[in-house]
Each structure stands twice: as structure tokens, then as C-alpha cells.
Design an enzyme around this catalytic site. Structure first.
Site, PDB file in Angstrom:
ATOM      1  N   GLU A  90       0.828  -1.200   0.000  1.00  0.00           N
ATOM      2  CA  GLU A  90       0.000   0.000   0.000  1.00  0.00           C
ATOM      3  C   GLU A  90       0.861   1.249   0.000  1.00  0.00           C
ATOM      4  OE1 GLU A  90      -2.519  -0.219   3.401  1.00  0.00           O
ATOM      5  OE2 GLU A  90      -2.965  -2.315   3.032  1.00  0.00           O
ATOM      6  N   CYS A 103       3.052   8.484   1.610  1.00  0.00           N
ATOM      7  CA  CYS A 103       3.417   7.501   2.624  1.00  0.00           C
ATOM      8  C   CYS A 103       3.710   6.199   1.894  1.00  0.00           C
ATOM      9  CB  CYS A 103       2.264   7.345   3.610  1.00  0.00           C
ATOM     10  SG  CYS A 103       2.547   6.044   4.817  1.00  0.00           S
ATOM     11  N   CYS A 110       5.288  -7.254   7.815  1.00  0.00           N
ATOM     12  CA  CYS A 110       6.230  -6.679   8.777  1.00  0.00           C
ATOM     13  C   CYS A 110       6.522  -7.717   9.845  1.00  0.00           C
ATOM     14  CB  CYS A 110       5.633  -5.426   9.421  1.00  0.00           C
ATOM     15  SG  CYS A 110       6.777  -4.566  10.536  1.00  0.00           S
ATOM     16  N   CYS A 114       3.933  -5.436  16.203  1.00  0.00           N
ATOM     17  CA  CYS A 114       3.181  -4.502  17.053  1.00  0.00           C
ATOM     18  C   CYS A 114       1.723  -4.979  17.093  1.00  0.00           C
ATOM     19  CB  CYS A 114       3.275  -3.078  16.504  1.00  0.00           C
ATOM     20  SG  CYS A 114       4.977  -2.504  16.373  1.00  0.00           S
ATOM     21  N   CYS A 117      -1.235  -3.266  15.019  1.00  0.00           N
ATOM     22  CA  CYS A 117      -0.970  -2.839  13.635  1.00  0.00           C
ATOM     23  C   CYS A 117      -1.376  -3.931  12.644  1.00  0.00           C
ATOM     24  CB  CYS A 117       0.519  -2.511  13.490  1.00  0.00           C
ATOM     25  SG  CYS A 117       0.990  -2.103  11.791  1.00  0.00           S
ATOM     26  N   GLU A 160       9.063  -2.394   8.318  1.00  0.00           N
ATOM     27  CA  GLU A 160       9.980  -1.657   9.182  1.00  0.00           C
ATOM     28  C   GLU A 160      11.124  -1.136   8.303  1.00  0.00           C
ATOM     29  OE1 GLU A 160      10.380  -0.261  12.096  1.00  0.00           O
ATOM     30  OE2 GLU A 160      12.431   0.191  11.496  1.00  0.00           O
ATOM     31  N   SER A 191      10.156   6.474   9.710  1.00  0.00           N
ATOM     32  CA  SER A 191       9.528   6.079  10.977  1.00  0.00           C
ATOM     33  C   SER A 191       9.981   4.673  11.332  1.00  0.00           C
ATOM     34  CB  SER A 191       8.005   6.119  10.834  1.00  0.00           C
ATOM     35  OG  SER A 191       7.383   5.657  12.014  1.00  0.00           O
ATOM     36  N   HIS A 216       5.190   4.284  21.836  1.00  0.00           N
ATOM     37  CA  HIS A 216       3.925   3.625  22.210  1.00  0.00           C
ATOM     38  C   HIS A 216       3.785   3.216  23.674  1.00  0.00           C
ATOM     39  CE1 HIS A 216       3.513   3.746  17.973  1.00  0.00           C
ATOM     40  NE2 HIS A 216       4.024   2.580  17.694  1.00  0.00           N
ATOM     41  N   ASN A 290      -6.280   3.680  15.334  1.00  0.00           N
ATOM     42  CA  ASN A 290      -7.187   3.547  14.203  1.00  0.00           C
ATOM     43  C   ASN A 290      -7.641   2.086  14.171  1.00  0.00           C
ATOM     44  OD1 ASN A 290      -8.521   4.033  11.834  1.00  0.00           O
ATOM     45  ND2 ASN A 290      -6.720   4.605  10.672  1.00  0.00           N
ATOM     46  N   CYS A 333      -1.586   1.968   7.915  1.00  0.00           N
ATOM     47  CA  CYS A 333      -0.761   0.984   7.234  1.00  0.00           C
ATOM     48  C   CYS A 333      -1.299  -0.431   7.342  1.00  0.00           C
ATOM     49  CB  CYS A 333       0.672   1.042   7.756  1.00  0.00           C
ATOM     50  SG  CYS A 333       0.812   0.896   9.527  1.00  0.00           S
TER      51      CYS A 333
HETATM   52  N1  SAH Z   1       7.573   0.167  11.275  1.00  0.00           N
HETATM   53  C1  SAH Z   1       7.578   1.608  11.337  1.00  0.00           C
HETATM   54  C2  SAH Z   1       6.593   2.228  10.368  1.00  0.00           C
HETATM   55  C3  SAH Z   1       5.220   1.746  10.660  1.00  0.00           C
HETATM   56  S1  SAH Z   1       3.774   2.616  10.488  1.00  0.00           S
HETATM   57  C4  SAH Z   1       7.270   2.043  12.760  1.00  0.00           C
HETATM   58  O1  SAH Z   1       7.028   1.199  13.601  1.00  0.00           O
HETATM   59  O2  SAH Z   1       7.322   3.242  13.028  1.00  0.00           O
HETATM   60  C5  SAH Z   1       3.835   4.212  11.117  1.00  0.00           C
HETATM   61  C6  SAH Z   1       3.123   4.421  12.432  1.00  0.00           C
HETATM   62  O3  SAH Z   1       1.747   3.986  12.413  1.00  0.00           O
HETATM   63  C7  SAH Z   1       3.796   3.673  13.558  1.00  0.00           C
HETATM   64  O4  SAH Z   1       3.979   4.554  14.639  1.00  0.00           O
HETATM   65  C8  SAH Z   1       2.775   2.606  13.882  1.00  0.00           C
HETATM   66  O5  SAH Z   1       2.911   2.147  15.188  1.00  0.00           O
HETATM   67  C9  SAH Z   1       1.470   3.346  13.632  1.00  0.00           C
HETATM   68  N2  SAH Z   1       0.298   2.459  13.549  1.00  0.00           N
HETATM   69  C10 SAH Z   1       0.255   1.168  13.163  1.00  0.00           C
HETATM   70  N3  SAH Z   1      -0.995   0.674  13.266  1.00  0.00           N
HETATM   71  C11 SAH Z   1      -1.772   1.670  13.739  1.00  0.00           C
HETATM   72  C12 SAH Z   1      -3.161   1.768  14.071  1.00  0.00           C
HETATM   73  N4  SAH Z   1      -3.982   0.748  13.920  1.00  0.00           N
HETATM   74  N5  SAH Z   1      -3.617   2.946  14.540  1.00  0.00           N
HETATM   75  C13 SAH Z   1      -2.781   4.010  14.665  1.00  0.00           C
HETATM   76  N6  SAH Z   1      -1.461   3.967  14.372  1.00  0.00           N
HETATM   77  C14 SAH Z   1      -0.954   2.812  13.919  1.00  0.00           C
END
Ligand code: SAH
Length: 356
Positions: A90, A103, A110, A114, A117, A160, A191, A216, A290, A333
Site C-alpha cells: 500500500e 506515505c 512486517c 506490534c 498494527c 519496518e 519512521s 507507544h 485507528n 498501514c
Molecule cells: N515500522 C515503522 C513504520 C510503521 S507505520 C514504525 O514502527 O514506526 C507508522 C506508524 O503507524 C507507527 O507509529 C505505527 O505504530 C502506527 N500504527 C500502526 N498501526 C496503527 C493503528 N492501527 N492505529 C494508529 N497507528 C498505527
């Protein structure tokens, strides 16, 4: 067939000299790609026709096709790209005042895990190539009017980024190059979940990219639950690596904090977080969760969010709440890919599982 966007400028020049042509032809091709957003060699009319045919025989410009294209009312557009091997990634274009931010993804899936996510729910499949990363930029640039330009890049899509630096760094060089997209490195944000050795590599390479660290949680016990890779790393190691990046680059750091109702949004968490961040020249980006279909987490109430940010602001932390863009099109994402996979599998769910 070679993927044109995977070729270094040197390799491209070598192709031309190998075909009895002058090196400057490579520059002409780049201009067509990045300035005029051509998608075929046929369009490159200042190249002789036999040369265009020879290029078309050896290279393809786009190795992906657009599987889905969604538009949100706020001007956000999201593409689901199908790669040559059938995997899907995406990328998103966000229009905000004069800014045109994209973006982009760096991996299929990944490995970080997390828990909130969508991207990592099925693990990582593979790294993207440099060409596949650049291709997202070009596909998104092509959505703009001819006189409009991309202004910012955030590497916040699937994957990542610091786990795929070998492919990412050449792609970002193209984004920043005057012969590429010409986007200032200061408007390019990487990020990361926080991988200290890779952050140190960025520091050593003297990159000017903006670094955002996904924190987080304000303590390791909680972060180990939310961001499982943390068990092998630890918050202090990450902060130390981020500080080294700040010292070397002078670039103010951003920390990201996804706010999960009842989990990491309590006043005690805000106070601990303030203690970690208040001495740092950093911006804290608070992102309300989200919702992801099938996951049990809650978007915190506005009251909880305000209580949380107020404690931090009072402690002197620079806080910003990141408003969601394009959430009606699953722009967070990994969400679009996942919702389409689930639809295909017959899992019933609304396209926008929006509880906030
Ligand atoms: N792997 C990288 C990039 C990932 S996405 C990282 O961890 O930073 C960018 C941001 O979106 C990250 O801070 C991730 O934690 C956040 N993210 C992922 N899923 C999410 C969700 N469901 N709601 C809000 N933020 C989210």
C-alpha cells in the site's frame, strides 16, 4: 526484463554506452520519468525510435500494477499495488494545504509484530527492492496534476524501514536527488520501531532525514506487550540511539505514540512519558488508535486523550495529536490490503471499522 527503477544511474549510463549511445541519454530518461512522469518509453520523444524500442525490450518501467485505487473526501488517495510476484503493498498520497505528502511501504508485511498494527498480523513476506520503493513514489506522483509536485515523503507504510535500509537508502537518494524527485531530505521522514544499530548507521552516514521513533509505551514492561521486538532492545537503548542521531544531524526527533484506550493512555503513563521526553528536543506525535478489524483495542475517548496530552504539555513536552487522514479508505498501514484479503476470504466486516 530488468526493472528500470532498480538500476543505479551508473548502471543506466553503462547500458547506453553498451548500446553505442552517449551517457547523457540516461539523464533524458530520468527527466522523462521524474519530471514528466512518463510511464512508457514510447512517450520519450527526444530519444530516437530505435533507442526507445531497445529500452522497451530490456526494461520495464513499472513492475507493479494498481490493484485498487481509493479516494477519500479529504483528498487522500490510496493505492494498493500488485507486485510482479503477486504480493500487494500500500501507499498513500495525502493532500494538506500546499503539502503533497506520500506515505510509502518498505516491506511486504512486517516482522515487528506490534499488536495493534494491521501490517504485521501475518508476519513479513519479503523486503521490497529499491525499484519497488521508488515505483510507489512515481505511481503516487502520477496522481497529481501536471503542475503539482510531491513535497514530503513519510516512510510509514507497511514494514519496518530500518530492517530494509539496503533498499531504502538508494530509493531515498533518488527521492532527494535533483535528477529524481528533488524533495529536500528534511522533508523525508523515516519512521522506525527503534532498531539501535540501524539508527546508528543512519547517524554514521550523516543523513539529514527526519527520524520518527514509534515508542507507544513509557516503560519496558508495557512496551514489551505492545511492541514485542522491544524485549530484545529496551527503551533506554532506543532513546540513546535516537539522541546520537539528533546530536549528529541536529534534526529534532519525533516520537510516535499510538493511544490505545485503557492500555497506554492513563495519567500515570503520561507522567512517565513526560519524564522520558521532557529533557529532549523532541516532538511527541500522539496518534489515536485507528481500529483494525478483528483486533480488540479501543480508540480512547476525547476526554482521555486530552487528559493525556495535557499532562505532557504541562510538563513541557511538545505534543501534537495527529489527526487521521483518509481513514474512510483504510489509509492506516496494512489496513487496505488486509480488508481486501478478508473480503476475498469471506470474512464479513465493514470497510471502515471506525469506532472513534
Ligand atoms: N515500522 C515503522 C513504520 C510503521 S507505520 C514504525 O514502527 O514506526 C507508522 C506508524 O503507524 C507507527 O507509529 C505505527 O505504530 C502506527 N500504527 C500502526 N498501526 C496503527 C493503528 N492501527 N492505529 C494508529 N497507528 C498505527
Amino acid at each position: 526484463m530488468l526493472h528500470l527503477l532498480d538500476q543505479s544511474a551508473d548502471a543506466l549510463r553503462a547500458w547506453f554506452t553498451g548500446h553505442g549511445e552517449r551517457e547523457y541519454r540516461a539523464g533524458q530518461v530520468l527527466k522523462w520519468l521524474f519530471e514528466k512522469r512518463a510511464s512508457t518509453f514510447e512517450e520519450m520523444t527526444d530519444l530516437p525510435k530505435p533507442l526507445r524500442d531497445a529500452l522497451a525490450a530490456d526494461f520495464r518501467i513499472f513492475a507493479s500494477s494498481i490493484a485498487t485505487h481509493r479516494h477519500a473526501a479529504d483528498g487522500t488517495e490510496k493505492l494498493l499495488l500488485e507486485l510482479a510476484d503477486g504480493h500487494r503493498i500500500e501507499c498513500v498520497l495525502i493532500r494538506e494545504h500546499a503539502r503533497r505528502t506520500i506515505c510509502i511501504s518498505t516491506q511486504v508485511g512486517c516482522a515487528m509484530g506490534c499488536v495493534f498494527c494491521a501490517s504485521g498480523l501475518d508476519g513479513v513476506v519479503r523486503n521490497l527492492t529499491t525499484g519497488e520503493i521508488v515505483e510507489q513514489m512515481l505511481q503516487l506522483a502520477r496522481l497529481l496534476d501536471a503542475d503539482d509536485r510531491l513535497s514530503n515523503v513519510v516512510v510509514m507504510g507497511m514494514g519496518e524501514p530500518l530492517a530494509n535500509l539496503a533498499a531504502l537508502l538508494p530509493a531515498l537518494e533518488i527521492a532527494a536527488s535533483p535528477t529524481g524527485l528533488g524533495i529536500s531530505p528534511r522533508r523525508i521522514t523515516i519512521s522506525t520501531v527503534g532498531l539501535p544499530p540501524a539508527i546508528d548507521r543512519l547517524t554514521a552516514d550523516k543523513h539529514q532525514y527526519h527520524l520518527a521513533v514509534s515508542l507507544h509505551a513509557p516503560n519496558d514492561a508495557l512496551r514489551n506487550q505492545l511492541v514485542p521486538v522491544n524485549k530484545n532492545i529496551g527503551i533506554q537503548e532506543i532513546l540513546a540511539a535516537a539522541d546520537r542521531y539528533f546530536e549528529a544531524s541536529g534534526r529534532r526527533l519525533t516520537f510516535e505514540y499510538v493511544l490505545l484506550g485503557g492500555l497506554n493512555d492513563q495519567p500515570s503513563h503520561a507522567r512517565q512519558l513526560a519524564a522520558l521526553l521532557k529533557e529532549r528536543a523532541a516532538l511527541l506525535n500522539v496518534i489515536p488508535y485507528n481500529p483494525v478489524a478483528g483486533l480488540p483495542y479501543q480508540t480512547p475517548s476525547e476526554a482521555a486523550r486530552e487528559r493525556f496530552t495535557e499532562i505532557l504539555t504541562r510538563a513541557g513536552v511538545n505534543v501534537q495529536v495527529r489527526l487521521r487522514k483518509g481513514d474512510k479508505i483504510d489509509a492506516a498501514c496494512g489496513q487496505l490490503r488486509r480488508s481486501l484479503v478478508q473480503q476475498a476470504a469471506g470474512v464479513s466486516q465493514p470497510v471502515t471499522p471506525h469506532r472513534a
